[in-house]
Design a protein around this motif. Structure first.
Motif, PDB file in Angstrom:
ATOM      1  N   TYR A 125       0.470 -39.612 -51.732  1.00  0.00           N
ATOM      2  CA  TYR A 125       1.819 -40.137 -51.966  1.00  0.00           C
ATOM      3  C   TYR A 125       2.805 -39.653 -50.917  1.00  0.00           C
TER       4      TYR A 125
ATOM      5  N   ARG B 129       4.864 -43.849 -47.980  1.00  0.00           N
ATOM      6  CA  ARG B 129       6.181 -43.733 -48.609  1.00  0.00           C
ATOM      7  C   ARG B 129       6.516 -44.956 -49.454  1.00  0.00           C
ATOM      8  N   SER B 130       6.431 -46.147 -48.845  1.00  0.00           N
ATOM      9  CA  SER B 130       6.764 -47.369 -49.575  1.00  0.00           C
ATOM     10  C   SER B 130       6.217 -48.573 -48.819  1.00  0.00           C
ATOM     11  N   PRO B 131       5.992 -49.670 -49.537  1.00  0.00           N
ATOM     12  CA  PRO B 131       5.619 -50.901 -48.837  1.00  0.00           C
ATOM     13  C   PRO B 131       6.861 -51.521 -48.209  1.00  0.00           C
ATOM     14  N   ILE B 132       6.677 -52.233 -47.128  1.00  0.00           N
ATOM     15  CA  ILE B 132       7.782 -52.913 -46.467  1.00  0.00           C
ATOM     16  C   ILE B 132       7.635 -54.402 -46.759  1.00  0.00           C
TER      17      ILE B 132
ATOM     18  N   PHE C 257       3.304 -50.709 -44.490  1.00  0.00           N
ATOM     19  CA  PHE C 257       3.845 -49.594 -45.250  1.00  0.00           C
ATOM     20  C   PHE C 257       4.751 -48.752 -44.367  1.00  0.00           C
ATOM     21  N   GLU C 258       5.759 -48.132 -44.995  1.00  0.00           N
ATOM     22  CA  GLU C 258       6.487 -47.054 -44.336  1.00  0.00           C
ATOM     23  C   GLU C 258       5.713 -45.780 -44.629  1.00  0.00           C
TER      24      GLU C 258
ATOM     25  N   LYS D 207       6.042 -47.040 -39.187  1.00  0.00           N
ATOM     26  CA  LYS D 207       5.447 -48.107 -39.975  1.00  0.00           C
ATOM     27  C   LYS D 207       3.959 -48.186 -39.651  1.00  0.00           C
TER      28      LYS D 207
ATOM     29  N   ILE E 202       1.324 -55.584 -53.751  1.00  0.00           N
ATOM     30  CA  ILE E 202       2.340 -54.547 -53.677  1.00  0.00           C
ATOM     31  C   ILE E 202       3.472 -54.752 -54.672  1.00  0.00           C
ATOM     32  N   SER E 203       3.479 -55.887 -55.357  1.00  0.00           N
ATOM     33  CA  SER E 203       4.550 -56.137 -56.342  1.00  0.00           C
ATOM     34  C   SER E 203       4.326 -55.349 -57.624  1.00  0.00           C
TER      35      SER E 203
ATOM     36  N   GLY F  11       3.198 -51.736 -59.611  1.00  0.00           N
ATOM     37  CA  GLY F  11       3.295 -50.307 -59.346  1.00  0.00           C
ATOM     38  C   GLY F  11       1.936 -49.668 -59.169  1.00  0.00           C
TER      39      GLY F  11
END
Length: 97
Positions: free
Chosen positions: A7, A11-14, A30-31, A80, A93-94, A96
């Motif tokens: 994790y 960090r997060s999906p772009i 992803f970031e 990225k 990615i939509s 969780g």
């Protein structure tokens, strides 16, 4: 360099128009942590999403110089990762993790 958890690496999906177009070709954007390596990114994606990764491409977007009140400041650099999945594999990615 310290040991990352999965994790910490992802960090997060772009979600942009360009990343949505890439998803049609089996790629996900992803970031990621600025000092994460391609190997760490590959292992994290495979562990978190249970998919096989074919390739990982990375880029660092340099932070812009912006004015904050009367002073000049710099935004943070962002790394990225464009992850190419093996044919037939997908990541939604939509939903969780």
């Amino acid at each position: 360099m310290s040991k990352f958890t999965n994790y910490d690496v992802i960090r997060s999906p772009i979600v942009t128009e360009k990343s949505t177009m890439a998803s049609e070709h089996g790629q996900v954007v992803f970031e990621v942590a600025i000092d994460a390596t391609k190997t760490q990114i590959k292992e994290a994606v495979e562990a978190l999403f249970s998919v096989k990764v074919k390739a990982v491409n990375t880029l660092v977007r340099k932070g812009k110089v912006k004015r904050f009140r009367q002073e000049l400041g710099t935004r943070k650099d962002v790394k990225k990762a464009i992850v190419t999945l093996v044919d037939g594999q997908t990541i939604d990615i939509s939903t969780g993790i």
